[in-house]
Design a protein around this motif. Structure first.
Motif, short mmCIF file in Angstrom:
data_model
loop_
_atom_site.label_atom_id
_atom_site.label_comp_id
_atom_site.label_asym_id
_atom_site.label_seq_id
_atom_site.Cartn_x
_atom_site.Cartn_y
_atom_site.Cartn_z
N ARG A 1 -17.33 3.38 -21.94
CA ARG A 1 -17.69 2.32 -20.97
C ARG A 1 -16.46 1.87 -20.18
O ARG A 1 -16.52 1.68 -18.97
N LEU A 2 -15.35 1.72 -20.89
CA LEU A 2 -14.14 1.27 -20.22
C LEU A 2 -13.62 2.35 -19.27
O LEU A 2 -13.14 2.06 -18.18
N THR A 3 -13.72 3.62 -19.68
CA THR A 3 -13.29 4.72 -18.82
C THR A 3 -14.13 4.76 -17.53
O THR A 3 -13.59 4.92 -16.43
N ALA A 4 -15.44 4.61 -17.68
CA ALA A 4 -16.31 4.61 -16.50
C ALA A 4 -15.98 3.43 -15.58
O ALA A 4 -15.96 3.58 -14.35
N LEU A 5 -15.68 2.28 -16.18
CA LEU A 5 -15.32 1.13 -15.37
C LEU A 5 -14.00 1.36 -14.64
O LEU A 5 -13.87 1.04 -13.45
N ALA A 6 -13.02 1.96 -15.33
CA ALA A 6 -11.73 2.22 -14.70
C ALA A 6 -11.88 3.16 -13.52
O ALA A 6 -11.25 2.97 -12.47
N VAL A 7 -12.72 4.18 -13.66
CA VAL A 7 -12.95 5.11 -12.55
C VAL A 7 -13.55 4.36 -11.36
O VAL A 7 -13.14 4.58 -10.20
N ALA A 8 -14.50 3.47 -11.63
CA ALA A 8 -15.11 2.70 -10.54
C ALA A 8 -14.09 1.78 -9.89
O ALA A 8 -14.04 1.66 -8.66
N VAL A 9 -13.25 1.14 -10.70
CA VAL A 9 -12.26 0.22 -10.16
C VAL A 9 -11.25 0.95 -9.29
O VAL A 9 -10.79 0.42 -8.27
N LEU A 10 -10.89 2.17 -9.66
CA LEU A 10 -9.90 2.92 -8.90
C LEU A 10 -10.41 3.33 -7.52
O LEU A 10 -9.65 3.84 -6.71
N ASN A 11 -11.69 3.10 -7.25
CA ASN A 11 -12.23 3.35 -5.91
C ASN A 11 -12.24 2.08 -5.06
O ASN A 11 -12.74 2.10 -3.93
N GLU A 12 -11.69 1.00 -5.58
CA GLU A 12 -11.61 -0.26 -4.84
C GLU A 12 -10.36 -0.27 -3.96
O GLU A 12 -9.27 0.04 -4.41
N ARG A 13 -10.54 -0.59 -2.66
CA ARG A 13 -9.42 -0.57 -1.72
C ARG A 13 -8.59 -1.85 -1.74
O ARG A 13 -7.43 -1.83 -1.35
N LEU B 1 -8.79 -5.59 -8.14
CA LEU B 1 -8.80 -4.65 -9.25
C LEU B 1 -8.90 -5.36 -10.61
O LEU B 1 -9.77 -5.04 -11.42
N TRP B 2 -8.00 -6.30 -10.86
CA TRP B 2 -8.02 -6.96 -12.15
C TRP B 2 -9.22 -7.88 -12.35
O TRP B 2 -9.78 -7.90 -13.46
N PRO B 3 -9.64 -8.63 -11.35
CA PRO B 3 -10.87 -9.41 -11.55
C PRO B 3 -12.06 -8.54 -11.93
O PRO B 3 -12.91 -8.95 -12.73
#
Length: 289
Positions: free
Chosen positions: A11-23, A28-30
């Motif tokens: 779950r955390l890995t999937a979230l990190a992948v999604a976050v890394l697509n944020e410009r 990112l941290w919120p």
């Protein structure tokens, strides 16, 4: 490792992948805060990305903490920012393993000033430190809070497995901030090029003439993944080699041209005591308001 721990990590890995697509670097941290809190068995979280001290740096707060902490006076806020008992513990050596305040301080924890501030403000009595690996003093990372019993061994292990992913997000945040400072306000140009935020950070590192191995070490990914990002950059920019890509990106304004400043001040360096809360849950200096 139990199936529950493996699912939490997935779950955390999937979230990190999604976050890394944020410009937007400040989002990112919120985006991570609530998920990390839940995965580690906490109720609220504070992340410290700059100085881990009483006097300066930025405290990012999950929504659950922002309102209550906004009522703290300067003295109480300074106690919380001091990071007891973790700051002294991590300053003694390079180890960055997550640990709870109760396990670290023992019987001294419940009667400490930090525990009294937390109990009186949020009715919380246990803290788990989740520092970013590889950081030096002042320590950066997360503090996860909960009431009731202390964090379990499994929850501490989840925090440990989360560390590399959180470090990758923080590296991405720093590079995106650097990119925005050096290239002005390039969001529209970036959108036109169809480059993802991750590809933009790889492109920025290409301008420093780093090898794929070096870029991979900076971003916490494999050289093979770096090459994949580079291939995508070539395709989207219509280029064929590194030099041509960098020159074309400079002409487009995606990365700084030679002579442009690449290094600005870091985020929100503190000046003095007297920090308060911004509307988005960030503790900062009064002079900034």
């Amino acid at each position: 490792m139990s199936q529950g721990l493996d699912r939490a990590y997935e779950r955390l890995t999937a979230l990190a992948v999604a976050v890394l697509n944020e410009r937007e670097p400040e989002r990112l941290w919120p985006l991570l805060a609530d998920a990390v809190t839940g995965l580690c068995g906490g109720e609220t979280l504070i992340y410290k990305l700059d100085d881990w001290s009483e006097d300066k740096g930025t405290l990012g707060l999950s929504p659950a903490a922002a309102t209550a902490l906004g009522r703290l006076d300067d003295e109480a806020l300074g106690v919380l920012r001091s990071g007891y008992p973790f700051a002294h513990h991590y300053a003694r050596g390079p180890g960055r393993a997550p640990v709870t305040a109760r396990r670290l301080a023992g019987r001294a924890w419940p009667v400490s000033a930090t525990a009294r501030v937390l109990g009186g403000t949020l009715d919380l009595n246990h803290v788990l430190a989740l520092p970013l690996p590889g950081t030096v003093a002042p320590i950066t990372g997360c503090l996860v809070y909960r009431s009731g019993t202390d964090f379990t061994d499994d929850q501490v292990r989840i925090a440990e497995r989360a560390q590399p992913l959180l470090a990758a997000v923080e590296q991405q945040r720093q590079l995106l901030r650097q990119w925005r400072r050096s290239a002005g306000e390039p969001e529209e140009r970036a959108a036109d090029s169809a480059l993802t935020p991750r590809e933009l950070t790889v492109l920025l590192l290409l301008t420093d003439a780093l090898t794929a191995d070096a870029i991979g070490r900076r971003l916490g990914i494999s050289a093979r993944t770096v090459h994949k990002h580079v291939e995508n950059i070539y395709r989207k920019l219509g280029t064929r080699d590194r030099l041509g890509t960098v020159l074309h990106a400079q002409r487009l304004g995606l990365v700084p041209s030679p002579g442009q400043a690449r290094h600005g001040r870091g985020p929100a360096a503190g000046k003095s005591r007297g920090q308060r809360l911004r509307p988005h849950g960030t503790v900062t200096d009064r002079d900034d308001q």
